[in-house]
Design a protein around this motif. Sequence first.
Motif, mmCIF file in Angstrom:
data_model
loop_
_atom_site.group_PDB
_atom_site.id
_atom_site.type_symbol
_atom_site.label_atom_id
_atom_site.label_comp_id
_atom_site.label_asym_id
_atom_site.label_seq_id
_atom_site.Cartn_x
_atom_site.Cartn_y
_atom_site.Cartn_z
ATOM 1 N N THR A 133 -1.556 -2.536 -3.848
ATOM 2 C CA THR A 133 -2.985 -2.639 -3.544
ATOM 3 C C THR A 133 -3.724 -1.348 -3.830
ATOM 4 O OG1 THR A 133 -2.697 -1.947 -1.240
ATOM 5 C CG2 THR A 133 -2.467 -4.299 -1.724
ATOM 6 N N GLY A 134 -2.989 -0.224 -3.813
ATOM 7 C CA GLY A 134 -3.612 1.061 -4.084
ATOM 8 C C GLY A 134 -2.715 2.204 -3.647
ATOM 9 N N ILE A 135 -3.104 3.426 -4.059
ATOM 10 C CA ILE A 135 -2.391 4.642 -3.679
ATOM 11 C C ILE A 135 -3.375 5.554 -2.955
ATOM 12 C CG2 ILE A 135 -1.191 6.695 -4.500
ATOM 13 C CD1 ILE A 135 -0.289 5.037 -6.923
ATOM 14 N N LEU A 195 4.175 1.767 2.341
ATOM 15 C CA LEU A 195 5.121 2.838 2.014
ATOM 16 C C LEU A 195 4.379 4.154 2.221
ATOM 17 C CD1 LEU A 195 6.685 1.400 -1.253
ATOM 18 C CD2 LEU A 195 7.948 1.944 0.795
ATOM 19 N N ALA A 196 4.847 4.997 3.144
ATOM 20 C CA ALA A 196 4.055 6.165 3.517
ATOM 21 C C ALA A 196 4.869 7.447 3.575
ATOM 22 C CB ALA A 196 3.402 5.930 4.879
ATOM 23 N N LEU A 203 -8.410 1.810 2.147
ATOM 24 C CA LEU A 203 -7.740 0.885 1.237
ATOM 25 C C LEU A 203 -7.173 -0.319 1.985
ATOM 26 C CD1 LEU A 203 -5.806 3.232 -1.222
ATOM 27 C CD2 LEU A 203 -7.487 1.492 -1.851
ATOM 28 N N ALA A 204 -6.586 -0.076 3.139
ATOM 29 C CA ALA A 204 -6.007 -1.173 3.919
ATOM 30 C C ALA A 204 -7.078 -2.139 4.391
ATOM 31 C CB ALA A 204 -5.233 -0.612 5.107
ATOM 32 N N ALA A 205 -8.233 -1.604 4.791
ATOM 33 C CA ALA A 205 -9.319 -2.465 5.249
ATOM 34 C C ALA A 205 -9.869 -3.322 4.113
ATOM 35 C CB ALA A 205 -10.432 -1.612 5.858
ATOM 36 N N LEU A 249 0.850 -1.184 0.000
ATOM 37 C CA LEU A 249 0.000 0.000 0.000
ATOM 38 C C LEU A 249 0.889 1.238 0.000
ATOM 39 C CD1 LEU A 249 -2.631 1.640 0.388
ATOM 40 C CD2 LEU A 249 -2.402 1.216 2.862
ATOM 41 N N ILE A 250 0.630 2.152 -0.933
ATOM 42 C CA ILE A 250 1.395 3.395 -1.027
ATOM 43 C C ILE A 250 0.543 4.548 -0.516
ATOM 44 C CG2 ILE A 250 2.535 5.010 -2.601
ATOM 45 C CD1 ILE A 250 3.033 2.589 -4.460
#
Length: 269
Positions: free
Chosen positions: A171-173, A193-194, A183-185, A147-148
């Motif tokens: 998985t998504g931005i 990556l944050a 998105l994480a859920a 996940l970004i």
Amino acid sequence: MMNEALADPASIVAANLPFLRRYARALTGSQDSGDRYAAATLEAILEDPSVLRSAPNAKIALFRAFHLVWSSAGAPLGTPDSELSRRAQDHMATLTPNTREALLLHAIEGFSYPDIGHIMQTNPAQAEGLVQIAKTEMANSVAGSVLIIEDEAIIAMDIQMIVAEIGHRVTGIARTRSAAVELAARDRPDLILADIQLADQSSGIDAVNDILRQFDEIPVIFITAFPERLLTGKKPEPAFLIAKPYSEAQVRSAVSQAMFFASTEPLMS
């Protein structure tokens, strides 16, 4: 001209200590262990400031002093921060000796192969060989979903491309804290990556903490223009922190490492 490493030991250490602690944390897999060896390095320098004469510049001298302390102790890993770290340390036992150290020095700390030679007491060709072995072994070790969290579109696309090229699924931005949590859920990532400062002025740190309250054992890499907000000496700190502007090699290395060796504890905002 006086060698930079002789000018002012106290100023040298103060300027480079956050980076040494970052390196020590990533190398040992434990904030407590990394800080312990960083402190032992400072003690060695206080006892014998001449160790700072051993390299072309101050930062190389400081990292060389750390290398001497850590390697003389048997190059140990720390007590794992988590179950993820424990599994990572088991995996680390299969890697070629010295490759992890060389890779971190090159890809995360930005040292050249001659610099690494000074630090690790080897020659540039051998240093380059260790880095290449590490890249191959780590790139092949783990593949997963990422996940970004990044509000700048061009940077997000660049990171997405790098991550995909080394075999991971994005998985998504997310550009905001709420979007990241959503998105994480929807699709639990294996790695996050944050950035720290997001589009709506929300915090990437808060977004990560929200996600980690839902899921256990997700490693995190912060890619930020504000590394000083995380390299404060307060606990806990991230195992992987990349400053903008970053290089592709830094992202590749950190992703490969963080997939199996990173902290998942909530961070101080």
